[in-house]
Design a protein around this motif. Structure first.
Motif, PDB file in Angstrom:
ATOM      1  N   THR A 296      34.686  38.853  45.386  1.00 25.97           N
ATOM      2  CA  THR A 296      36.139  38.626  45.313  1.00 25.97           C
ATOM      3  C   THR A 296      36.769  39.725  44.458  1.00 25.97           C
ATOM      4  OG1 THR A 296      35.946  37.251  43.334  1.00 25.97           O
ATOM      5  CG2 THR A 296      35.901  36.104  45.464  1.00 25.97           C
ATOM      6  N   LEU A 297      38.074  39.841  44.536  1.00 27.02           N
ATOM      7  CA  LEU A 297      38.780  40.770  43.652  1.00 27.02           C
ATOM      8  C   LEU A 297      38.669  40.256  42.219  1.00 27.02           C
ATOM      9  CD1 LEU A 297      42.021  41.452  45.760  1.00 27.02           C
ATOM     10  CD2 LEU A 297      39.942  42.825  45.659  1.00 27.02           C
ATOM     11  N   ASP A 298      38.915  41.126  41.255  1.00 27.19           N
ATOM     12  CA  ASP A 298      38.749  40.755  39.846  1.00 27.19           C
ATOM     13  C   ASP A 298      39.889  39.890  39.309  1.00 27.19           C
ATOM     14  OD1 ASP A 298      36.338  41.913  39.586  1.00 27.19           O
ATOM     15  OD2 ASP A 298      36.959  43.560  38.275  1.00 27.19           O
ATOM     16  N   PHE A 299      40.824  39.567  40.155  1.00 24.36           N
ATOM     17  CA  PHE A 299      41.949  38.726  39.724  1.00 24.36           C
ATOM     18  C   PHE A 299      42.324  37.804  40.879  1.00 24.36           C
ATOM     19  CE2 PHE A 299      43.344  42.729  41.444  1.00 24.36           C
ATOM     20  CZ  PHE A 299      44.335  42.393  42.352  1.00 24.36           C
ATOM     21  N   SER A 300      42.989  36.712  40.543  1.00 25.70           N
ATOM     22  CA  SER A 300      43.366  35.725  41.559  1.00 25.70           C
ATOM     23  C   SER A 300      44.870  35.789  41.838  1.00 25.70           C
ATOM     24  CB  SER A 300      43.019  34.319  41.067  1.00 25.70           C
ATOM     25  OG  SER A 300      43.795  34.007  39.916  1.00 25.70           O
ATOM     26  N   ILE A 301      45.294  35.060  42.852  1.00 25.42           N
ATOM     27  CA  ILE A 301      46.730  34.983  43.152  1.00 25.42           C
ATOM     28  C   ILE A 301      47.467  34.335  41.986  1.00 25.42           C
ATOM     29  CG2 ILE A 301      48.450  33.812  44.602  1.00 25.42           C
ATOM     30  CD1 ILE A 301      46.739  34.409  47.020  1.00 25.42           C
ATOM     31  N   ASP A 302      46.847  33.331  41.386  1.00 21.53           N
ATOM     32  CA  ASP A 302      47.471  32.680  40.221  1.00 21.53           C
ATOM     33  C   ASP A 302      47.673  33.677  39.082  1.00 21.53           C
ATOM     34  OD1 ASP A 302      47.693  30.240  41.435  1.00 21.53           O
ATOM     35  OD2 ASP A 302      45.823  29.432  40.617  1.00 21.53           O
ATOM     36  N   SER A 303      46.683  34.552  38.898  1.00 22.70           N
ATOM     37  CA  SER A 303      46.809  35.587  37.860  1.00 22.70           C
ATOM     38  C   SER A 303      47.987  36.507  38.179  1.00 22.70           C
ATOM     39  CB  SER A 303      45.537  36.423  37.771  1.00 22.70           C
ATOM     40  OG  SER A 303      44.433  35.634  37.446  1.00 22.70           O
ATOM     41  N   LEU A 304      48.081  36.887  39.446  1.00 23.93           N
ATOM     42  CA  LEU A 304      49.178  37.761  39.878  1.00 23.93           C
ATOM     43  C   LEU A 304      50.532  37.124  39.593  1.00 23.93           C
ATOM     44  CD1 LEU A 304      48.391  39.373  43.362  1.00 23.93           C
ATOM     45  CD2 LEU A 304      48.891  40.532  41.212  1.00 23.93           C
ATOM     46  N   LEU A 305      50.655  35.862  39.965  1.00 22.56           N
ATOM     47  CA  LEU A 305      51.920  35.146  39.752  1.00 22.56           C
ATOM     48  C   LEU A 305      52.273  35.099  38.267  1.00 22.56           C
ATOM     49  CD1 LEU A 305      51.445  32.195  42.284  1.00 22.56           C
ATOM     50  CD2 LEU A 305      53.043  34.100  42.498  1.00 22.56           C
TER      51      LEU A 305
END
Length: 315
Positions: A296-305
Motif C-alpha cells: 500500500t502507499l505510505d499514507f491513507s485517504i484519512d491521512s490525506l484528508l
C-alpha cells in the motif's frame, strides 16, 4: 397650434434640462428614460387624444433615448480602455465591479418599467464587453495566472447575475458559471500537477503494458515493475513528504488568489478531490496488478484528508 405658439420655448427648455441632467450624471438619463417613457407609453395605450404635453414629452424621449444609448456605449468604452495591472495581483477587475454597481442601480430604476427592453439590450451589450475584457486582462496581467483572473472574475459575475435575477441575462449567467468552473478546474489541475512524479511515471508504465496486452497478473513479473521496484517508488513518498509538499502548494495558491473573492478553500477542496482520485487510481492498480501483495502507499485517504484540513485551518 395655439399651445405650441404659447409655449414655443418649452421644447428647447426641455432639451436644455435633459442635457443638464445628463451632464450632472449620466445615470439621470436612465431615470428620465423610465419616467418620460412610461408616461408617453401609458398615454398612447389609453387611446386618449395626443395632448400637447404628451407630444412634447414624446419628442424629448427621442433625445433621452439617444443620450441613454450614448451613456451605455461610453460605459462599454470605459471597460475596453481599462488598464490592467501587469505586475501586481489582479483580483476582481474594476470594470466587473463597475458593472455590478451599474446593474444594481439600473434594476432599481427600471423596476416595473415598460422600458425594460432598453435596459435588457444594454445589459447584453455590456456583459459581452465585460466577458471579452476579462479574457484580455487574463492575457495582459503577468503576475496572476490567467486562469485565476478568469475564474475569480467569472465567479463574481455569476454571483452578481444570480443575485439580481436578471432574466434576460440568464444565458450569460450560465456561461459565466461554465467559464468559472472550467478555469478553476484547469488551474487546480495545473497547480496540483503530479505531486508523486515517480509513482506517476511508474504507473504510467504499467498502463502502457496493460494497453499493449500484458495481463494484469503478469505485470509484477516484468523486471521494471516488480514488487521491489514498486516498494522503492512508494518509499519516495512518506507521509511527512506528502504533507510538506501540500503545505508548499497551499502557500503558492494563496499568493495567486485574491482575498475579496474568497475562493481559496474552494480551490483547495478541488485539489483535495484530485489527490484522492489519484490515490484511488494508484490503489486500484496495485490491487489489480499485485493481488495479495499487501503493498500500500505510505499514507491513507484519512491521512490525506487530515493533511488538507490541517493546512487550511492553520492559514
Amino acid at each position: 397650434i395655439i399651445l405650441a405658439d404659447l409655449f414655443s420655448g418649452l421644447d428647447p427648455e426641455l432639451q436644455s434640462f435633459i442635457h443638464f441632467g445628463d451632464k450632472l450624471d449620466s445615470f439621470n438619463t436612465m431615470y428620465m428614460l423610465v419616467r418620460i417613457g412610461d408616461y408617453v407609453m401609458a398615454h398612447q395605450a389609453s387611446g386618449i387624444h395626443v395632448s400637447f404635453l404628451s407630444h412634447q414629452l414624446a419628442q424629448s424621449l427621442i433625445l433621452v433615448k439617444r443620450l441613454f444609448d450614448k451613456f451605455i456605449i461610453a460605459l462599454g468604452k470605459q471597460v475596453e480602455e481599462t488598464k490592467v495591472p501587469k505586475k501586481s495581483r489582479c483580483g476582481i477587475l474594476p470594470f466587473v465591479s463597475k458593472f455590478e454597481s451599474f446593474a444594481e442601480t439600473a434594476e432599481l430604476i427600471f423596476k416595473n418599467s415598460d422600458r425594460r427592453n432598453d435596459l435588457d439590450k444594454s445589459y447584453r451589450y455590456l456583459v459581452g464587453v465585460v466577458f471579452k475584457n476579462i479574457e484580455r486582462a487574463a492575457v495582459e496581467n503577468q503576475k496572476t495566472p490567467a486562469d485565476v483572473i478568469q475564474f475569480e472574475n467569472y465567479h463574481h459575475l455569476y454571483g452578481v447575475l444570480s443575485r439580481l435575477k436578471i432574466a434576460s441575462l440568464d444565458g450569460e449567467r450560465k456561461q459565466a458559471k461554465v467559464q468559472y468552473t472550467e478555469h478553476m478546474n484547469t488551474y487546480a489541475t495545473y497547480m496540483f500537477g503530479r505531486p508523486m512524479e515517480k509513482l506517476n511515471t511508474f504507473f504510467d508504465g504499467i498502463e502502457e503494458k496493460l494497453s499493449s496486452g500484458v495481463k494484469a497478473e503478469e505485470i509484477g513479473y516484468q523486471l521494471a515493475f516488480s514488487k521491489q521496484e514498486l516498494r522503492k517508488a512508494i518509499k519516495e513518498y512518506p507521509e511527512k513528504e506528502i504533507k510538506k509538499g501540500l503545505e508548499h502548494l497551499y502557500k503558492k495558491v494563496e499568493k495567486h488568489l485574491s482575498e475579496e473573492e474568497n475562493l481559496l478553500q474552494v480551490v483547495w477542496r478541488s485539489m483535495q478531490e484530485k489527490f484522492i482520485q489519484q490515490y484511488k487510481y494508484f490503489d486500484e492498480l496495485i490491487n489489480r496488478c499485485y493481488p495479495g501483495s499487501m503493498i500500500t502507499l505510505d499514507f491513507s485517504i484519512d491521512s490525506l484528508l487530515t493533511f488538507f484540513s490541517d493546512i487550511a485551518q492553520s492559514h
